[in-house]
Design an enzyme around this catalytic site. Structure first.
Site, short mmCIF file in Angstrom:
data_model
loop_
_atom_site.label_atom_id
_atom_site.label_comp_id
_atom_site.label_asym_id
_atom_site.label_seq_id
_atom_site.Cartn_x
_atom_site.Cartn_y
_atom_site.Cartn_z
CG ASP A 80 -1.78 -4.37 0.08
OD1 ASP A 80 -2.80 -3.75 -0.23
OD2 ASP A 80 -0.92 -3.94 0.88
CG HIS A 81 -1.27 -1.10 -2.64
ND1 HIS A 81 -1.97 0.02 -3.03
CD2 HIS A 81 -1.31 -1.11 -1.28
CE1 HIS A 81 -2.41 0.67 -1.96
NE2 HIS A 81 -2.04 0.00 -0.89
CG HIS A 178 1.08 2.58 2.30
ND1 HIS A 178 0.96 2.82 0.96
CD2 HIS A 178 0.03 1.79 2.63
CE1 HIS A 178 -0.10 2.20 0.49
NE2 HIS A 178 -0.69 1.57 1.48
N GLY A 179 3.26 3.00 6.19
CA GLY A 179 4.48 3.09 7.00
C GLY A 179 4.20 3.59 8.41
CG HIS A 208 -5.06 0.36 1.54
ND1 HIS A 208 -4.19 -0.53 0.95
CD2 HIS A 208 -6.28 0.04 1.07
CE1 HIS A 208 -4.87 -1.35 0.16
NE2 HIS A 208 -6.14 -1.02 0.22
N GLY A 209 -3.05 1.67 5.14
CA GLY A 209 -2.19 2.49 6.00
C GLY A 209 -2.67 2.52 7.43
CB SER A 211 0.99 0.62 10.65
OG SER A 211 0.92 -0.75 10.36
CG ASN A 230 -4.75 -3.26 3.89
OD1 ASN A 230 -5.85 -3.76 4.05
ND2 ASN A 230 -4.18 -3.17 2.70
#
Length: 289
Positions: A80-81, A178-179, A208-209, A211, A230
């Protein structure tokens, strides 16, 4: 069953579901995820960021390969990344079946150049490549980074970027970060941009991101072309919140077999929630048609 991401996500794209991609930073997380995907008959992507890869080392990749070999559940192992060509090559040598090269902060021409170089190398050994155009935001509480403000993917540029690089899967920037989102940060996904991208490109799309976004927004993203989502922070928060609780209630505990079982159960509940939200449960059958 071990697969690369290109082949894994083509099935998801055809059958309108998203494969969960869980960041695996420990053996306990690996065991939780594999237990749940077997129970729910869901394909899965086991991934790690460069920092996680550096922490757990190549041996963790071998554990993932072993887990994949013991089940008929389709499994992809993904970087990832990826932050450089060299990191991508190391991941391929370690046994990952897919890599992401993230040069999205660079000018377009430089992004294309490094991405194309990774693609040329990876495709020699049947490893698929993911890349990104635009940028994912950051909440400030994730090791995966991001930018202070989201730079949305331009659909026309996405089409050209895919043609210029030959990538297999494409990460869109439509408003995620993210986070874990703080209370004063309310993400709103640009489903309109996603629809436009979906209409212009053929490769599977990645979000992505994932959550702590609203379930209805995630469901809408899946309905409009997202094939991989993700998840990192959500499963780790569940795991370590329970770890802290267990240790607070039992200060004499020191054995992993004492500390981790309840945390693994708490984490497993979140894993199951994501699988069902992404509509990937009971989808293993499509890989054997």
């Amino acid at each position: 069953m071990l697969m690369n991401m290109k082949d894994l996500l083509k099935v998801a794209q055809k059958n309108h579901f998203a494969v969960p991609a869980f960041n695996i930073g420990s053996d306990q997380l690996l065991k939780v995820v594999m237990k749940k995907v077997k129970e729910l008959k869901s394909p899965v992507i086991l991934e790690m960021s460069p920092d996680e890869f550096n922490f757990v080392g190549d041996a963790q990749i071998q554990a993932m390969i072993y887990e994949a070999a013991q089940t008929d559940v389709p499994v992809c192992i993904h970087l990832d990344h990826g932050d450089s060509y060299e990191t991508a090559v190391r991941a391929i040598r370690a046994g990952m079946t897919s890599v992401m090269i993230d040069a999205s902060k660079l000018p377009y021409e430089e992004n294309v150049a490094i991405t194309k170089k990774v693609v040329e190398t990876a495709h020699i050994v049947n490893v698929s490549v993911e890349s990104e155009l635009g940028t994912i935001g950051t909440t400030g509480n994730s090791i995966e980074g991001g930018t202070e403000g989201v730079i949305y993917t331009v659909p026309e540029e996405a089409k050209q970027f895919i043609e210029d690089t030959g990538i297999d899967t494409f990460a869109v920037a439509i408003g995620t970060a993210h986070g874990i989102y703080p209370k004063d940060m309310k993400p709103e996904l640009r489903i309109d941009i996603l629809k436009d991208i979906t209409n212009q490109v053929d490769v599977p799309l990645v979000l992505h991101g994932g959550s702590s976004n609203k379930d209805e927004e995630i469901a809408a993203a899946v309905a409009n072309g997202i094939c991989k989502i993700n998840i990192s922070s959500d499963i780790k928060v569940a795991f370590y919140t329970q770890c802290r609780k267990t240790l607070a209630e039992n200060p004499g505990y020191r054995e992993p077999l004492e500390i981790y079982p309840d945390a693994m159960e708490a984490c497993g509940k979140v894993v199951e929630e994501k699988i069902r939200l992404f509509n990937s449960n009971d989808k293993v059958k499509y890989y054997y048609e």
